[in-house]
Scaffold this motif. Sequence first.
Motif, PDB file in Angstrom:
ATOM      1  N   GLU A  81       0.824  -1.201   0.000  1.00 42.31           N
ATOM      2  CA  GLU A  81       0.000   0.000   0.000  1.00 42.31           C
ATOM      3  C   GLU A  81       0.866   1.262   0.000  1.00 42.31           C
ATOM      4  OE1 GLU A  81      -3.139  -0.014  -0.462  1.00 42.31           O
ATOM      5  OE2 GLU A  81      -3.428  -2.173  -0.273  1.00 42.31           O
ATOM      6  N   ALA A  82       2.058   1.152   0.548  1.00 41.15           N
ATOM      7  CA  ALA A  82       2.950   2.308   0.578  1.00 41.15           C
ATOM      8  C   ALA A  82       3.276   2.788  -0.829  1.00 41.15           C
ATOM      9  CB  ALA A  82       4.239   1.961   1.331  1.00 41.15           C
ATOM     10  N   SER A  83       3.387   1.849  -1.770  1.00 43.32           N
ATOM     11  CA  SER A  83       3.684   2.214  -3.160  1.00 43.32           C
ATOM     12  C   SER A  83       2.512   2.882  -3.858  1.00 43.32           C
ATOM     13  CB  SER A  83       4.080   0.958  -3.950  1.00 43.32           C
ATOM     14  OG  SER A  83       5.264   0.400  -3.446  1.00 43.32           O
ATOM     15  N   HIS A  84       1.350   2.855  -3.221  1.00 42.61           N
ATOM     16  CA  HIS A  84       0.143   3.419  -3.825  1.00 42.61           C
ATOM     17  C   HIS A  84      -0.437   4.534  -2.960  1.00 42.61           C
ATOM     18  CE1 HIS A  84      -0.019   0.334  -6.989  1.00 42.61           C
ATOM     19  NE2 HIS A  84       0.416  -0.496  -6.047  1.00 42.61           N
ATOM     20  N   ASP A  86       0.351   5.273   0.537  1.00 40.35           N
ATOM     21  CA  ASP A  86       0.534   5.261   1.987  1.00 40.35           C
ATOM     22  C   ASP A  86       1.944   5.668   2.413  1.00 40.35           C
ATOM     23  OD1 ASP A  86      -2.038   4.528   2.220  1.00 40.35           O
ATOM     24  OD2 ASP A  86      -1.694   2.564   3.142  1.00 40.35           O
ATOM     25  N   LEU A  87       2.854   5.794   1.458  1.00 41.17           N
ATOM     26  CA  LEU A  87       4.193   6.260   1.792  1.00 41.17           C
ATOM     27  C   LEU A  87       4.134   7.673   2.378  1.00 41.17           C
ATOM     28  CD1 LEU A  87       7.057   5.061   1.594  1.00 41.17           C
ATOM     29  CD2 LEU A  87       7.367   6.369  -0.507  1.00 41.17           C
ATOM     30  N   GLY A  88       3.054   8.379   2.050  1.00 43.71           N
ATOM     31  CA  GLY A  88       2.869   9.719   2.597  1.00 43.71           C
ATOM     32  C   GLY A  88       2.661   9.735   4.100  1.00 43.71           C
ATOM     33  N   MET A  89       2.403   8.563   4.681  1.00 42.06           N
ATOM     34  CA  MET A  89       2.268   8.482   6.132  1.00 42.06           C
ATOM     35  C   MET A  89       3.615   8.599   6.836  1.00 42.06           C
ATOM     36  SD  MET A  89      -0.495   5.406   6.604  1.00 42.06           S
ATOM     37  CE  MET A  89      -2.156   5.494   5.908  1.00 42.06           C
ATOM     38  N   ILE A  90       4.696   8.363   6.112  1.00 42.84           N
ATOM     39  CA  ILE A  90       6.032   8.388   6.702  1.00 42.84           C
ATOM     40  C   ILE A  90       6.627   9.776   6.555  1.00 42.84           C
ATOM     41  CG2 ILE A  90       8.307   7.314   6.717  1.00 42.84           C
ATOM     42  CD1 ILE A  90       7.052   4.903   5.282  1.00 42.84           C
ATOM     43  N   GLN A  91       7.117  10.328   7.655  1.00 41.84           N
ATOM     44  CA  GLN A  91       7.710  11.656   7.674  1.00 41.84           C
ATOM     45  C   GLN A  91       9.192  11.561   8.064  1.00 41.84           C
ATOM     46  OE1 GLN A  91       5.950  14.448   6.689  1.00 41.84           O
ATOM     47  NE2 GLN A  91       4.423  12.883   6.161  1.00 41.84           N
ATOM     48  N   PRO A  92       9.988  12.573   7.721  1.00 43.20           N
ATOM     49  CA  PRO A  92      11.424  12.519   8.027  1.00 43.20           C
ATOM     50  C   PRO A  92      11.749  12.331   9.503  1.00 43.20           C
ATOM     51  CG  PRO A  92      10.962  14.274   6.468  1.00 43.20           C
ATOM     52  CD  PRO A  92       9.636  13.765   6.934  1.00 43.20           C
ATOM     53  N   HIS A  93      10.859  12.800  10.391  1.00 40.83           N
ATOM     54  CA  HIS A  93      11.136  12.665  11.826  1.00 40.83           C
ATOM     55  C   HIS A  93      10.666  11.327  12.386  1.00 40.83           C
ATOM     56  CE1 HIS A  93       7.290  14.900  11.316  1.00 40.83           C
ATOM     57  NE2 HIS A  93       6.857  13.972  12.141  1.00 40.83           N
ATOM     58  N   ASP A  94      10.147  10.437  11.524  1.00 43.71           N
ATOM     59  CA  ASP A  94       9.785   9.083  11.943  1.00 43.71           C
ATOM     60  C   ASP A  94      10.998   8.159  11.831  1.00 43.71           C
ATOM     61  OD1 ASP A  94       7.118   9.829  12.311  1.00 43.71           O
ATOM     62  OD2 ASP A  94       6.575   9.313  10.248  1.00 43.71           O
ATOM     63  N   ALA A  95      10.844   6.951  12.350  1.00 47.04           N
ATOM     64  CA  ALA A  95      11.831   5.890  12.144  1.00 47.04           C
ATOM     65  C   ALA A  95      11.096   4.702  11.549  1.00 47.04           C
ATOM     66  CB  ALA A  95      12.502   5.493  13.453  1.00 47.04           C
ATOM     67  N   VAL A  96      11.663   4.093  10.524  1.00 44.31           N
ATOM     68  CA  VAL A  96      11.034   2.945   9.862  1.00 44.31           C
ATOM     69  C   VAL A  96      11.674   1.669  10.374  1.00 44.31           C
ATOM     70  CG1 VAL A  96      10.605   1.773   7.675  1.00 44.31           C
ATOM     71  CG2 VAL A  96      10.433   4.275   7.815  1.00 44.31           C
ATOM     72  N   ALA A 110      11.284  -2.374  -2.979  1.00 41.47           N
ATOM     73  CA  ALA A 110      10.963  -1.364  -3.982  1.00 41.47           C
ATOM     74  C   ALA A 110      10.849   0.035  -3.385  1.00 41.47           C
ATOM     75  CB  ALA A 110       9.656  -1.734  -4.688  1.00 41.47           C
ATOM     76  N   ILE A 111      10.466   0.115  -2.117  1.00 38.64           N
ATOM     77  CA  ILE A 111      10.258   1.439  -1.520  1.00 38.64           C
ATOM     78  C   ILE A 111      11.429   1.882  -0.635  1.00 38.64           C
ATOM     79  CG2 ILE A 111       7.753   1.209  -1.570  1.00 38.64           C
ATOM     80  CD1 ILE A 111       7.850   0.583   1.422  1.00 38.64           C
ATOM     81  N   LEU A 112      12.444   1.023  -0.466  1.00 37.63           N
ATOM     82  CA  LEU A 112      13.562   1.386   0.398  1.00 37.63           C
ATOM     83  C   LEU A 112      14.287   2.651  -0.060  1.00 37.63           C
ATOM     84  CD1 LEU A 112      15.091  -2.100   1.303  1.00 37.63           C
ATOM     85  CD2 LEU A 112      13.565  -0.666   2.664  1.00 37.63           C
ATOM     86  N   PRO A 113      14.562   2.826  -1.354  1.00 39.71           N
ATOM     87  CA  PRO A 113      15.221   4.068  -1.783  1.00 39.71           C
ATOM     88  C   PRO A 113      14.395   5.316  -1.465  1.00 39.71           C
ATOM     89  CG  PRO A 113      15.377   2.402  -3.493  1.00 39.71           C
ATOM     90  CD  PRO A 113      14.416   1.872  -2.475  1.00 39.71           C
ATOM     91  N   LEU A 114      13.070   5.168  -1.565  1.00 35.31           N
ATOM     92  CA  LEU A 114      12.198   6.297  -1.271  1.00 35.31           C
ATOM     93  C   LEU A 114      12.217   6.643   0.217  1.00 35.31           C
ATOM     94  CD1 LEU A 114       9.183   5.229  -3.508  1.00 35.31           C
ATOM     95  CD2 LEU A 114      10.946   6.912  -4.041  1.00 35.31           C
ATOM     96  N   VAL A 115      12.260   5.597   1.052  1.00 29.48           N
ATOM     97  CA  VAL A 115      12.344   5.811   2.494  1.00 29.48           C
ATOM     98  C   VAL A 115      13.642   6.528   2.837  1.00 29.48           C
ATOM     99  CG1 VAL A 115      12.572   4.657   4.730  1.00 29.48           C
ATOM    100  CG2 VAL A 115      10.851   3.862   3.101  1.00 29.48           C
ATOM    101  N   LYS A 116      14.736   6.081   2.207  1.00 32.17           N
ATOM    102  CA  LYS A 116      16.032   6.709   2.473  1.00 32.17           C
ATOM    103  C   LYS A 116      16.034   8.161   2.002  1.00 32.17           C
ATOM    104  CE  LYS A 116      19.226   4.825   3.816  1.00 32.17           C
ATOM    105  NZ  LYS A 116      19.732   4.654   5.192  1.00 32.17           N
ATOM    106  N   ARG A 117      15.365   8.417   0.877  1.00 36.68           N
ATOM    107  CA  ARG A 117      15.324   9.768   0.337  1.00 36.68           C
ATOM    108  C   ARG A 117      14.541  10.708   1.253  1.00 36.68           C
ATOM    109  NH1 ARG A 117      13.258   9.290  -5.387  1.00 36.68           N
ATOM    110  NH2 ARG A 117      15.022   7.842  -5.388  1.00 36.68           N
TER     111      ARG A 117
END
Length: 325
Positions: A81-84, A86-96, A110-117
Amino acid sequence: MPFDSAQAIRLAHDTLDIEAAAVLGLKTRLDVAFARAVELILNMRGRVVVMGMGKSGHIGRKVAATLASTGTPAMFVHPAEASHGDLGMIQPHDAVLAISNSGESEELTAILPLVKRLGAPLLAITGGATSTLARHADVLLNSSVEKEACPLNLAPTASTTAQLALGDALAVALLDARGFRAEDFARSHPGGALGRRLLTRVADVMRSGDAVPCVPASANFSTLMQEMTRKGLGAAAVVDAQRGLLGIFTDGDLRRLIETGRDLRALIASEVMHSQPHTVRDDALAAEAAEVMEQHRITVLLVLNADARLIGAVSSNDLMRAKVI
């Protein structure tokens, strides 16, 4: 094929042995990386966003719930769902916190580079120490197991147990570092038994106002009995003009008085009351009231305020209805 009960029991024993060994094996790999993970989460300003696919996703949901209930804000986000959106739920001040046995789950990698970015730190619980997930992680917690408990060595069993144990270890270390107390736990579990015991005050469950049976010291015996009967508490308080507590008269006192053969009609409340009743403050925990009742084998407590004035009464039935006992 006929059912073999002995085989079923043997496999159950094997499963428990394998999973116990998997959890104990984690101890040898716990090092400074675990401490770094705890410190990173302690210092973040946001939430722990837990992610995982399949069985690891189920474990992730439980880990997120445990973190949230022990003082660490957390939520679960499904990688697919993050790829569609829900990735918007993650903010820079969060920890994954990403969980994957292989470390190669396609939806997750697939979403790891986006999380790192985004700049959110990435913690990984994985059995793949050289996997894509491990390479992207800022902190790696190795959850590898020697083998699965499944006889085919296929179904995630020991590996998911190891993931869950590591998640619990994180939660426990974090709650200790935060100084998390039983009262804090109760506040996040108000509907549970512990929450009721640690949060419910006597004032929340007591009878008050006209529901409290009480009479003046000069009340005749008939008035005393009418008050007890009308209020249905099995006792009545005896008070002065300022509602200062003088004593109590209970059903038990009545039985003992009848056995003496005295003329009850000639008696007044001050002559039959017990002058040192057990009491409780209105701001005390309801669980404390229950302990006093159990200790003294009584079913009613009179409730006093900070000025030692009678303001209520509580019975064992009241506590049972509130599910305190």
